[in-house]
Design a protein around this motif. Structure first.
Motif, short mmCIF file in Angstrom:
data_model
loop_
_atom_site.label_atom_id
_atom_site.label_comp_id
_atom_site.label_asym_id
_atom_site.label_seq_id
_atom_site.Cartn_x
_atom_site.Cartn_y
_atom_site.Cartn_z
N UNK A 148 7.42 147.52 4.70
CA UNK A 148 7.60 148.68 4.13
C UNK A 148 7.63 148.45 2.74
N UNK A 149 8.44 148.72 1.75
CA UNK A 149 8.67 148.55 0.33
C UNK A 149 9.88 147.35 0.25
N UNK A 150 10.16 146.78 1.11
CA UNK A 150 11.27 145.77 1.07
C UNK A 150 12.35 146.23 1.81
N UNK A 151 12.98 145.39 2.55
CA UNK A 151 14.13 145.67 3.32
C UNK A 151 15.32 144.86 2.80
N UNK A 152 16.36 145.54 2.59
CA UNK A 152 17.64 144.91 2.04
C UNK A 152 18.57 144.84 2.95
#
Length: 200
Positions: A109-113
Protein backbone atom coordinates in the motif's frame (compact mmCIF):
# COMPACT_ATOMS: atom_id res chain seq x y z
CA UNK A 1 26.22 -11.56 2.05
CA UNK A 2 26.71 -7.83 2.58
CA UNK A 3 26.85 -6.46 -0.97
CA UNK A 4 23.89 -6.03 -3.26
CA UNK A 5 23.00 -8.96 -5.52
CA UNK A 6 23.47 -8.76 -9.28
CA UNK A 7 20.52 -9.07 -11.68
CA UNK A 8 21.57 -12.69 -12.33
CA UNK A 9 21.66 -13.40 -8.57
CA UNK A 10 18.17 -11.96 -8.24
CA UNK A 11 16.76 -13.96 -11.14
CA UNK A 12 18.23 -17.13 -9.61
CA UNK A 13 16.59 -16.31 -6.28
CA UNK A 14 13.20 -15.91 -7.98
CA UNK A 15 13.71 -19.25 -9.73
CA UNK A 16 14.61 -20.87 -6.41
CA UNK A 17 11.40 -19.76 -4.68
CA UNK A 18 8.90 -19.83 -7.57
CA UNK A 19 6.69 -22.96 -7.26
CA UNK A 20 5.95 -23.04 -11.01
CA UNK A 21 7.25 -21.44 -14.22
CA UNK A 22 3.98 -19.51 -14.45
CA UNK A 23 4.42 -18.08 -10.96
CA UNK A 24 7.98 -17.07 -11.82
CA UNK A 25 6.83 -15.33 -14.99
CA UNK A 26 4.07 -13.44 -13.17
CA UNK A 27 6.08 -12.25 -10.17
CA UNK A 28 9.47 -11.74 -11.81
CA UNK A 29 7.97 -9.79 -14.71
CA UNK A 30 6.11 -7.56 -12.25
CA UNK A 31 9.33 -6.93 -10.33
CA UNK A 32 11.16 -6.03 -13.56
CA UNK A 33 8.38 -3.60 -14.49
CA UNK A 34 8.52 -1.97 -11.04
CA UNK A 35 12.32 -1.67 -11.33
CA UNK A 36 11.97 0.14 -14.66
CA UNK A 37 9.31 2.49 -13.34
CA UNK A 38 11.32 3.20 -10.18
CA UNK A 39 14.45 3.98 -12.19
CA UNK A 40 12.57 6.40 -14.43
CA UNK A 41 11.13 8.18 -11.40
CA UNK A 42 14.51 8.22 -9.62
CA UNK A 43 16.38 9.68 -12.58
CA UNK A 44 13.89 12.51 -12.94
CA UNK A 45 12.85 13.29 -9.35
CA UNK A 46 15.60 12.12 -6.98
CA UNK A 47 18.81 11.46 -8.95
CA UNK A 48 20.77 11.44 -5.68
CA UNK A 49 19.00 8.23 -4.58
CA UNK A 50 21.08 5.04 -4.78
CA UNK A 51 20.23 3.60 -8.21
CA UNK A 52 21.66 0.15 -7.46
CA UNK A 53 19.74 -0.16 -4.21
CA UNK A 54 16.52 0.92 -5.93
CA UNK A 55 17.09 -1.66 -8.67
CA UNK A 56 17.79 -4.51 -6.26
CA UNK A 57 14.94 -3.53 -3.94
CA UNK A 58 12.45 -3.33 -6.80
CA UNK A 59 13.54 -6.65 -8.28
CA UNK A 60 13.14 -8.40 -4.92
CA UNK A 61 10.20 -6.59 -3.29
CA UNK A 62 7.65 -9.34 -4.10
CA UNK A 63 9.80 -12.44 -3.48
CA UNK A 64 7.45 -13.39 -0.62
CA UNK A 65 4.46 -13.75 -2.96
CA UNK A 66 5.60 -17.23 -4.03
CA UNK A 67 4.87 -18.70 -0.59
CA UNK A 68 1.25 -17.50 -0.73
CA UNK A 69 0.17 -18.93 -4.09
CA UNK A 70 -2.37 -21.75 -4.26
CA UNK A 71 -2.13 -24.74 -6.63
CA UNK A 72 -3.61 -22.63 -9.45
CA UNK A 73 -1.08 -19.86 -8.91
CA UNK A 74 -3.52 -17.43 -7.28
CA UNK A 75 -2.76 -15.63 -4.00
CA UNK A 76 -4.60 -17.23 -1.08
CA UNK A 77 -7.42 -14.96 0.00
CA UNK A 78 -6.93 -13.10 3.25
CA UNK A 79 -3.21 -13.82 3.42
CA UNK A 80 -1.73 -11.68 0.65
CA UNK A 81 -0.95 -8.80 3.02
CA UNK A 82 1.66 -11.11 4.59
CA UNK A 83 3.80 -11.34 1.44
CA UNK A 84 5.98 -8.42 2.51
CA UNK A 85 6.98 -9.80 5.89
CA UNK A 86 7.45 -13.24 4.32
CA UNK A 87 9.77 -11.72 1.71
CA UNK A 88 11.69 -9.87 4.42
CA UNK A 89 12.26 -13.20 6.17
CA UNK A 90 13.38 -14.90 2.97
CA UNK A 91 15.98 -12.23 2.22
CA UNK A 92 17.20 -12.26 5.82
CA UNK A 93 17.65 -16.05 5.67
CA UNK A 94 19.53 -15.64 2.40
CA UNK A 95 21.97 -13.34 4.18
CA UNK A 96 21.03 -10.00 2.65
CA UNK A 97 21.43 -6.74 4.59
CA UNK A 98 18.47 -5.18 6.39
CA UNK A 99 18.45 -2.21 4.01
CA UNK A 100 17.49 -4.64 1.22
CA UNK A 101 15.10 -6.81 3.28
CA UNK A 102 13.04 -3.71 4.12
CA UNK A 103 11.94 -3.29 0.50
CA UNK A 104 9.80 -6.38 0.98
CA UNK A 105 8.13 -5.46 4.27
CA UNK A 106 7.74 -1.72 3.61
CA UNK A 107 6.18 -1.52 0.13
CA UNK A 108 2.59 -2.65 0.80
CA UNK A 109 0.00 0.00 0.00
CA UNK A 110 1.41 3.35 1.07
CA UNK A 111 2.65 1.90 4.35
CA UNK A 112 1.10 -0.26 7.06
CA UNK A 113 1.31 1.00 10.64
CA UNK A 114 0.80 -0.67 14.02
CA UNK A 115 -2.47 1.22 14.25
CA UNK A 116 -3.59 -0.15 10.85
CA UNK A 117 -2.80 -3.67 12.04
CA UNK A 118 -4.76 -3.25 15.28
CA UNK A 119 -7.72 -1.43 13.73
CA UNK A 120 -8.12 -3.79 10.78
CA UNK A 121 -7.10 -7.00 12.54
CA UNK A 122 -4.42 -7.68 9.95
CA UNK A 123 -2.52 -11.01 10.14
CA UNK A 124 0.84 -9.30 10.70
CA UNK A 125 3.21 -8.96 13.64
CA UNK A 126 2.51 -5.56 15.22
CA UNK A 127 5.07 -3.12 13.80
CA UNK A 128 5.29 -0.15 11.47
CA UNK A 129 5.93 -1.30 7.90
CA UNK A 130 6.52 2.11 6.41
CA UNK A 131 9.01 3.31 3.78
CA UNK A 132 11.45 5.73 5.38
CA UNK A 133 14.15 6.36 2.74
CA UNK A 134 13.88 7.85 -0.74
CA UNK A 135 14.84 4.47 -2.19
CA UNK A 136 12.10 2.63 -0.27
CA UNK A 137 9.54 5.27 -1.17
CA UNK A 138 10.44 5.06 -4.86
CA UNK A 139 9.90 1.30 -4.98
CA UNK A 140 6.70 1.49 -2.93
CA UNK A 141 5.33 4.20 -5.23
CA UNK A 142 6.46 2.55 -8.49
CA UNK A 143 4.74 -0.67 -7.41
CA UNK A 144 1.36 1.09 -7.49
CA UNK A 145 1.47 1.46 -11.28
CA UNK A 146 1.46 -2.25 -12.19
CA UNK A 147 -0.70 -5.10 -10.97
CA UNK A 148 -0.20 -8.86 -11.08
CA UNK A 149 -3.93 -9.31 -11.76
CA UNK A 150 -5.17 -11.76 -14.40
CA UNK A 151 -4.21 -10.41 -16.86
CA UNK A 152 -1.47 -8.11 -15.52
CA UNK A 153 -2.05 -4.42 -16.19
CA UNK A 154 -0.58 -0.97 -15.80
CA UNK A 155 -2.56 1.38 -13.55
CA UNK A 156 -2.93 5.12 -13.84
CA UNK A 157 -2.43 7.22 -10.72
CA UNK A 158 -6.15 8.05 -10.78
CA UNK A 159 -7.18 4.40 -10.90
CA UNK A 160 -4.93 3.47 -7.98
CA UNK A 161 -5.90 6.52 -5.92
CA UNK A 162 -9.63 5.85 -6.35
CA UNK A 163 -9.29 2.28 -5.09
CA UNK A 164 -7.04 3.33 -2.23
CA UNK A 165 -9.45 5.99 -0.98
CA UNK A 166 -12.40 3.61 -1.23
CA UNK A 167 -10.71 0.73 0.60
CA UNK A 168 -8.47 2.45 3.13
CA UNK A 169 -9.77 5.98 3.54
CA UNK A 170 -8.66 9.56 3.01
CA UNK A 171 -5.48 9.33 5.11
CA UNK A 172 -3.94 6.74 2.78
CA UNK A 173 -5.18 8.62 -0.29
CA UNK A 174 -3.43 11.74 1.04
CA UNK A 175 -0.19 9.79 1.53
CA UNK A 176 -0.38 8.64 -2.10
CA UNK A 177 -1.07 12.21 -3.25
CA UNK A 178 2.09 13.37 -1.44
CA UNK A 179 4.15 10.68 -3.17
CA UNK A 180 2.64 11.70 -6.51
CA UNK A 181 3.62 15.32 -5.91
CA UNK A 182 7.14 14.36 -4.90
CA UNK A 183 7.97 11.86 -7.62
CA UNK A 184 5.58 12.76 -10.45
CA UNK A 185 3.87 10.22 -12.66
CA UNK A 186 5.70 7.69 -14.83
CA UNK A 187 5.14 7.48 -18.57
CA UNK A 188 3.56 4.04 -19.02
CA UNK A 189 2.55 3.85 -22.69
CA UNK A 190 5.90 2.54 -23.91
CA UNK A 191 6.16 0.01 -21.09
CA UNK A 192 2.60 -1.20 -21.64
CA UNK A 193 3.31 -1.75 -25.34
CA UNK A 194 6.61 -3.53 -24.67
CA UNK A 195 5.18 -5.89 -22.06
CA UNK A 196 1.86 -6.35 -23.84
CA UNK A 197 -0.13 -5.43 -20.74
CA UNK A 198 -3.30 -3.37 -20.78
CA UNK A 199 -3.65 0.05 -19.17
CA UNK A 200 -6.34 0.89 -16.66
Amino acid sequence: MSSLPTPDDIRSLHEKYAPTPEAFELVYTHCRVVAEIAERLRARAVPEADAELVRAGALLHDIGVYELLDAEGRPRLGEYIRHGVIGHGILRREGFPERLCRFCSCHTGVGVTREDIRRQGLPLPEADYVATTAEEELVMYADKFHTKSDPPAFLSAETYAAGLARLFGPEKAEAFRALRERFGEPELDGLAARYGHARR
